[in-house]
Design an enzyme around this catalytic site. Sequence first.
Site, PDB file in Angstrom:
ATOM      1  N   GLU A  82      90.390  46.716  53.801  1.00  0.00           N
ATOM      2  CA  GLU A  82      90.426  45.612  52.831  1.00  0.00           C
ATOM      3  C   GLU A  82      89.253  45.706  51.852  1.00  0.00           C
ATOM      4  O   GLU A  82      88.091  45.704  52.276  1.00  0.00           O
ATOM      5  CB  GLU A  82      90.389  44.275  53.583  1.00  0.00           C
ATOM      6  CG  GLU A  82      90.539  43.065  52.680  1.00  0.00           C
ATOM      7  CD  GLU A  82      90.644  41.750  53.474  1.00  0.00           C
ATOM      8  OE1 GLU A  82      91.178  41.748  54.597  1.00  0.00           O
ATOM      9  OE2 GLU A  82      90.172  40.731  52.938  1.00  0.00           O
ATOM     10  N   LYS A 276      89.343  34.371  60.788  1.00  0.00           N
ATOM     11  CA  LYS A 276      89.820  35.678  60.273  1.00  0.00           C
ATOM     12  C   LYS A 276      88.729  36.298  59.400  1.00  0.00           C
ATOM     13  O   LYS A 276      88.468  37.503  59.451  1.00  0.00           O
ATOM     14  CB  LYS A 276      91.121  35.491  59.486  1.00  0.00           C
ATOM     15  CG  LYS A 276      91.851  36.790  59.160  1.00  0.00           C
ATOM     16  CD  LYS A 276      91.368  37.505  57.920  1.00  0.00           C
ATOM     17  CE  LYS A 276      92.181  38.757  57.643  1.00  0.00           C
ATOM     18  NZ  LYS A 276      91.696  39.486  56.463  1.00  0.00           N
ATOM     19  N   ASP A 292      86.479  48.653  71.401  1.00  0.00           N
ATOM     20  CA  ASP A 292      87.834  48.123  71.583  1.00  0.00           C
ATOM     21  C   ASP A 292      87.929  46.776  70.856  1.00  0.00           C
ATOM     22  O   ASP A 292      87.586  45.728  71.406  1.00  0.00           O
ATOM     23  CB  ASP A 292      88.096  47.965  73.088  1.00  0.00           C
ATOM     24  CG  ASP A 292      89.487  47.435  73.385  1.00  0.00           C
ATOM     25  OD1 ASP A 292      90.179  46.991  72.457  1.00  0.00           O
ATOM     26  OD2 ASP A 292      89.879  47.466  74.572  1.00  0.00           O
ATOM     27  N   HIS A 389      87.413  39.471  44.657  1.00  0.00           N
ATOM     28  CA  HIS A 389      88.321  40.356  45.386  1.00  0.00           C
ATOM     29  C   HIS A 389      89.084  41.232  44.408  1.00  0.00           C
ATOM     30  O   HIS A 389      89.219  42.431  44.598  1.00  0.00           O
ATOM     31  CB  HIS A 389      89.277  39.490  46.197  1.00  0.00           C
ATOM     32  CG  HIS A 389      90.101  40.273  47.154  1.00  0.00           C
ATOM     33  ND1 HIS A 389      89.642  40.618  48.405  1.00  0.00           N
ATOM     34  CD2 HIS A 389      91.331  40.795  47.046  1.00  0.00           C
ATOM     35  CE1 HIS A 389      90.563  41.319  49.022  1.00  0.00           C
ATOM     36  NE2 HIS A 389      91.598  41.434  48.224  1.00  0.00           N
TER      37      HIS A 389
END
Length: 477
Positions: A82, A276, A292, A389
């Site tokens: 991203e 998130k 992991d 962004h």
Amino acid sequence: MSSSSRLPGFYRLDIAERRRILAALRSVDGGEFAALDAGGIDVDTADGMIENVIGTYALPLGVAVNFVVNGIDYVVPMAVEEASVVAAASNAARMVREGGGFHAELPRPLMIGQVQLTDVADSEAGKRAIGDARDELLARARELTPRLSSRGGGLVDIEVRSPGSHHPSAAGMLVVHLVVDCCDAMGANLVNSLAEGLADRLAELAGGAVGLRILSNLADRRLITVTARVPERALGLPGAGRLSDQDSGAAVVRRAIVDASLFAELDPYRAATHNKGIMNGVDAVLLATGNDWRSVEAGAHAYAAMGGQYRPLATWHEDGDDLVGTLCMPMAVGTVGGALHVHRGARLGLAMLGTRSAGQLAAVVGAAGMASNLAALRALATDGIQRGHMSLHARVVARAAGATGELIDRVASEIAALGDVKTERARAVIDRLRAEQTATSHTRPGPMPGRAIQQDSEASALADGDQSQSLTPEEVP
Ligand code: MEV
């Protein structure tokens, strides 16, 4: 060379230059970076890792700059697809640096292994029998994990629970928690081996049958707590984002971030997105260091929901003129074992951090999560997320449309300014710039004049985390 992670202009260097600087910073053999050209892992190695391999799948690996955690400078490796995650984390780390950096309380690396026992005739008697055999079980565990025990780790506690005591179908079910100090390992294999190795004896003691034997990803004995303080002057630095005149006061930004934090505390729909944003930073570092990430994801969300309502993993409040944040979440990470055995890219990622301590890695991962959260809240509370962004995403689109070299920044800058960050528009800009270039080269031989078009200063400042810089064309190489 200084070991500072404050590297102004790092984003402007080419990849070879960035590698050279990092190799010197971390005393890594520069040749090691060549492994990254194939994604850090070759196909034969991959074939030995999982089944039915048909290739490898790479992600961009970058480093976030400006991080100080517990007084130590870190260049933080991040593997992520991203756009803007690395830039945003660098930017937020720069703000926190102004307030002395992140502070983390390192957890003792305790994991829980669960042994499910079924058909236990008398639960209370079963619990007592296991409690009475504690010394025997600890001794048996030491035999099962000699190397871990010699490093000061291993089984440290045994707890017996009856999670189904109110459930009619769960009569006779006991769950034994084996609390294991995993030292610098994430610990899944160690804990699972211990759970399997002790299960039969536990069932015998309880007078029941063995059910599941597996670690719990709700690693709530391995919580990382990170705090950060952002002074007012850092929140309002010019270039940190484009604030409208009426919103330009740092106090307004601070208040807006606190309101955003409260929104997440009150509303699970917002808390999910807030978290998130945290996981953007957390997962990127986990991936880059061969950890992991599914395990940490599972633990994070289970922990966030533990109180009965899903809640934010990091919150922010005002303290005088400062903005102060706290993050608390399970952080089961390791610097030995797992993918690190075989993945050269992951080993290099860890080398960039310059630590072999799982505790320090946990602290940096938590700080990266917090930085990502702060950057997201700051953007959302001011300009909105799309502007910054998009200016970074524009570079991805420019490349996808066929721009190379210096054209990438020129095309990205133009399509971002047009607010039309689409491949077709990028192609049209590329065609026009190439035509102009051809025309220029007929009248004036030599290379195209510098990067005479100003890079998008917002994207540049963001990528660098250097809010005080606004590039002029002359400063761009
Ligand atoms: C996008 O990847 C992450 C954000 O949605 C996080 C947030 O809303 O806090 C921007």
